[in-house]
Motif scaffolding. Structure first.
Motif, short mmCIF file in Angstrom:
data_model
loop_
_atom_site.label_atom_id
_atom_site.label_comp_id
_atom_site.label_asym_id
_atom_site.label_seq_id
_atom_site.Cartn_x
_atom_site.Cartn_y
_atom_site.Cartn_z
N ASP A 199 0.82 -1.22 0.00
CA ASP A 199 0.00 0.00 0.00
C ASP A 199 0.85 1.26 0.00
O ASP A 199 0.47 2.28 -0.58
CB ASP A 199 -0.93 0.01 1.22
N SER A 200 2.02 1.21 0.65
CA SER A 200 2.90 2.39 0.71
C SER A 200 3.75 2.56 -0.54
O SER A 200 4.38 3.61 -0.72
CB SER A 200 3.81 2.28 1.94
N GLY A 201 3.79 1.55 -1.40
CA GLY A 201 4.60 1.63 -2.61
C GLY A 201 6.03 1.15 -2.43
O GLY A 201 6.80 1.15 -3.39
N ALA A 202 6.39 0.71 -1.22
CA ALA A 202 7.76 0.24 -1.00
C ALA A 202 8.04 -1.03 -1.78
O ALA A 202 9.16 -1.26 -2.25
CB ALA A 202 7.99 0.01 0.49
N LEU A 203 7.02 -1.89 -1.94
CA LEU A 203 7.13 -3.12 -2.71
C LEU A 203 5.87 -3.29 -3.53
O LEU A 203 4.88 -2.56 -3.34
CB LEU A 203 7.33 -4.31 -1.77
N SER A 204 5.88 -4.27 -4.41
CA SER A 204 4.70 -4.54 -5.23
C SER A 204 4.05 -5.85 -4.80
O SER A 204 4.66 -6.66 -4.08
CB SER A 204 5.10 -4.63 -6.71
N ALA A 205 2.83 -6.07 -5.23
CA ALA A 205 2.13 -7.32 -4.89
C ALA A 205 2.86 -8.53 -5.43
O ALA A 205 2.76 -9.62 -4.87
CB ALA A 205 0.71 -7.26 -5.44
N ALA A 206 3.66 -8.32 -6.52
CA ALA A 206 4.43 -9.43 -7.09
C ALA A 206 5.51 -9.93 -6.14
O ALA A 206 6.05 -11.02 -6.34
CB ALA A 206 5.05 -9.00 -8.42
N ASP A 207 5.86 -9.13 -5.12
CA ASP A 207 6.85 -9.57 -4.13
C ASP A 207 6.25 -10.48 -3.08
O ASP A 207 6.98 -11.04 -2.25
CB ASP A 207 7.48 -8.34 -3.44
N PHE A 208 4.92 -10.67 -3.12
CA PHE A 208 4.23 -11.56 -2.18
C PHE A 208 3.28 -12.47 -2.96
O PHE A 208 2.06 -12.45 -2.75
CB PHE A 208 3.44 -10.75 -1.15
N PRO A 209 3.80 -13.30 -3.86
CA PRO A 209 2.92 -14.09 -4.73
C PRO A 209 2.04 -15.08 -3.98
O PRO A 209 0.90 -15.32 -4.38
CB PRO A 209 3.91 -14.82 -5.66
N ILE A 210 2.52 -15.64 -2.88
CA ILE A 210 1.73 -16.64 -2.17
C ILE A 210 0.49 -16.01 -1.52
O ILE A 210 -0.50 -16.70 -1.25
CB ILE A 210 2.59 -17.35 -1.09
N LEU A 211 0.53 -14.69 -1.28
CA LEU A 211 -0.59 -14.00 -0.65
C LEU A 211 -1.57 -13.40 -1.66
O LEU A 211 -2.52 -12.72 -1.26
CB LEU A 211 -0.07 -12.90 0.29
#
Length: 444
Positions: free
Chosen positions: A376-388
Motif C-alpha cells: 500500500d505504501s509503494g515500498a514493494l509490489s504485490a508481485a513480491d508476495f505471490p503466495i498472498l
C-alpha cells in the motif's frame, strides 16, 4: 432354726442372681463394642470396594492396573499424483510450516502409531501416543497426558500434550478419519492438525441434552502460534462448547463452536520476490480463529450394523493483525498486515452394506482481503508476495472403503485438488489401516 436356714438360702440365691445379671450386662456391652468395630470395618471395606469399582468401570476390559492397554496402528499408502507433491502449496494463504501435502508418489509406509493407556489409580488416567516416521528419522510424542477420572459434578482436567478441542476433526486421530487426509481448512488454519502442550478444563452438564464447555491454555508451540516464544505464561488459548442430543431413535446430532487466539512472534514462511529470488518473510501480531462445527448421524433404530450415514462439516474464519517483515535475512522491510480469511468443508459417508462405505467431501477456501502495508505504501509490489495473492482453492473428493472388522480398513480415494493457482491435481490414494491390540472408543 429352719426359718433362719431358709432366709440364708434365699439371700444366697438373690446374691447369685444379681451377680449373673451383672455378668450378662458385661457380655452384652462387649458384644455391642465388637459390633461397632465390625461396622467400622465394613464401612472401610465398602469404601475401598467402591473406589475399585469406579476405577474398574472406567478402564477398558483389556486393561488392568499392571497391564495397560497397548495398541499399534499401521498405515500404508500407494499414491498417484498428476502434480509433483513436493511443489504442493495453497495459494492465497500463508504457508503453515506443517506437512500439508497430500502424500508421496508410489508406495510408502505412512506414519505408524504406538499407544499406551491405563488408569493410574482411582483419580487419574494416563495416555501416551507416539508417532513413528516411515523413514525412521524420529519418534515424536503425538499425545502424552494425564486426565482426571475421580472428579465429581461433570468436571475433568487434562494436562500434557493433546489434540486441541478447536473444531471437531482436530481431536480425531488419523486412523479414525473418514478420508485419507484432512480438509483444506485444517491445512491452512491449523497446520494440518494442532496438538498443544497445555492444560484443559472441561465441564459436562448433568442434563439429558448433552452440553459441555471448556477452556485450554497452551504453550503455543505450533502454527498458528509460530516458534517457541521462550516466555512465562500461555502462548495460546482455546474456548469451546458443544451441544448435542437425539431426534427419535435413529438420529443423533452435535454442534460446537470454538475460539482460538494466539500472538505469533516472528512466524516465518518462505516465498519468492518479483525477480524469482527466494526470500523468508515473518509475521508478528495477533491471530484469532473461530470454528463452527456440526455432526449428524443416522442409523435405523439406533443400530449402525447394516446401514448408517454421517454428515459432518466445519466453518473456519480467521483474522490476523500485526507486522509483516519482508526478506528477514537481508532487506528486512517491515510494515502492517491485516487479513481476513475463511474456509469450510462438508462431507457425507454412507454405509450401504455391512463393512462397505462410500463418501464424498467438498472443500472451499476464501483468501478474503489481505492488506499489506509495504504494498500500500509503494515500498514493494504485490508481485513480491505471490503466495498472498487472491485465490480461492477448492477440492472434490470421493472414497470407498472396506472394513472387514473394527481393526482393519482398506480405502480407495480420488480427489481433484485446485489448491495451486490454475494447476488442478488429480490424486489417487490406495490405503490400508490396521490396529493391533486394544484401542479406545472413538469420539462422537
Amino acid at each position: 432354726m429352719h426359718r433362719n436356714m431358709l432366709c440364708a438360702v434365699a439371700l444366697a440365691m438373690a446374691m447369685t442372681s444379681a451377680q449373673a445379671q451383672d455378668s450378662v450386662r458385661e457380655e452384652i456391652k462387649q458384644l455391642q463394642q465388637r459390633l461397632q468395630q465390625l461396622e467400622k470395618r465394613l464401612e472401610q471395606t465398602e469404601s475401598t470396594a467402591t473406589q475399585a469399582a469406579v476405577q474398574a468401570s472406567s478402564r477398558p476390559q483389556t486393561e488392568s492396573a499392571l497391564n495397560p492397554g497397548v495398541s499399534v496402528i499401521l498405515n500404508g499408502v500407494y499414491g498417484n499424483f498428476s502434480r509433483d507433491p513436493s511443489t504442493y502449496r495453497l495459494n492465497g494463504f500463508v504457508p503453515t510450516m506443517g506437512d500439508v501435502a497430500a502424500g508421496r508418489r508410489g508406495l510408502s509406509l505412512g506414519e505408524s502409531e504406538l499407544a499406551f493407556m491405563s488408569n493410574i489409580d482411582h483419580m487419574f488416567r494416563g495416555t501416551l501416543v507416539a508417532s513413528i516416521s516411515p523413514d525412521n528419522s524420529s519418534i515424536d510424542v503425538e499425545e502424552g497426558y494425564i486426565q482426571t477420572i475421580g472428579l465429581s459434578n461433570g468436571f475433568t482436567i487434562k494436562a500434557g500434550r493433546f489434540f486441541s478441542a478447536v473444531g471437531y476433526q482436530n481431536q480425531v486421530h488419523a486412523h479414525a478419519w473418514d478420508f485419507a487426509d484432512t480438509p483444506l481448512a485444517m491445512k491452512v488454519f491449523l497446520g494440518n492438525q494442532l496438538n498443544e502442550d497445555g492444560i484443559q478444563f472441561k465441564w459436562v452438564a448433568p442434563t439429558d441434552l448433552y452440553f459441555d464447555i471448556g477452556v485450554e491454555f497452551g504453550r503455543g508451540r505450533q502454527f498458528p502460534s509460530g516458534v517457541d516464544r521462550n516466555k512465562n505464561g500461555f502462548g495460546s488459548t482455546d474456548l469451546f462448547t458443544h451441544l448435542g442430543g437425539d431426534l427419535g431413535q435413529s438420529i443423533a446430532w452435535q454442534t460446537g463452536i470454538s475460539h482460538l487466539w494466539t500472538s505469533p512472534k516472528d512466524r516465518a514462511y518462505a516465498d519468492v520476490d518479483s525477480t524469482g529470488t527466494g526470500v523468508v518473510n515473518s509475521f508478528t501480531g495477533k491471530s484469532r480463529l473461530w470454528v463452527l462445527d456440526g455432526v449428524l448421524k443416522w442409523a435405523p433404530n439406533g443400530n449402525p450394523t447394516y446401514n448408517n450415514f454421517k454428515l459432518q462439516g466445519e466453518y473456519f474464519r480467521r483474522k490476523e493483525n500485526g507486522d509483516l517483515t519482508f526478506d528477514t535475512a537481508s532487506r528486512a522491510l517491515t510494515d502492517g498486515l491485516i487479513s481476513r480469511q475463511s474456509g469450510w468443508y462438508l462431507q457425507g459417508v454412507y454405509q450401504f452394506l455391512p463393512q462397505w462405505r462410500v463418501g464424498y467431501r467438498y472443500d472451499r477456501l476464501d483468501s478474503g482481503t489481505t492488506n499489506i502495508g509495504l504494498v500500500d505504501s509503494g515500498a514493494l509490489s504485490a508481485a513480491d508476495f505471490p503466495i498472498l495473492g487472491g485465490y480461492n482453492p477448492k477440492r472434490n473428493t470421493v472414497m470407498v472403503d472396506w472394513n472387514p472388522s473394527e481393526f482393519s480398513r482398506i480405502r480407495l480415494q480420488f480427489a481433484r485438488d485446485y489448491s495451486r493457482l490454475n494447476q488442478p491435481d488429480d490424486q489417487i490414494l490406495l490405503q490400508y489401516i490396521v490396529s493391533l491390540g486394544a484401542h479406545g472408543a472413538h469420539r462422537f
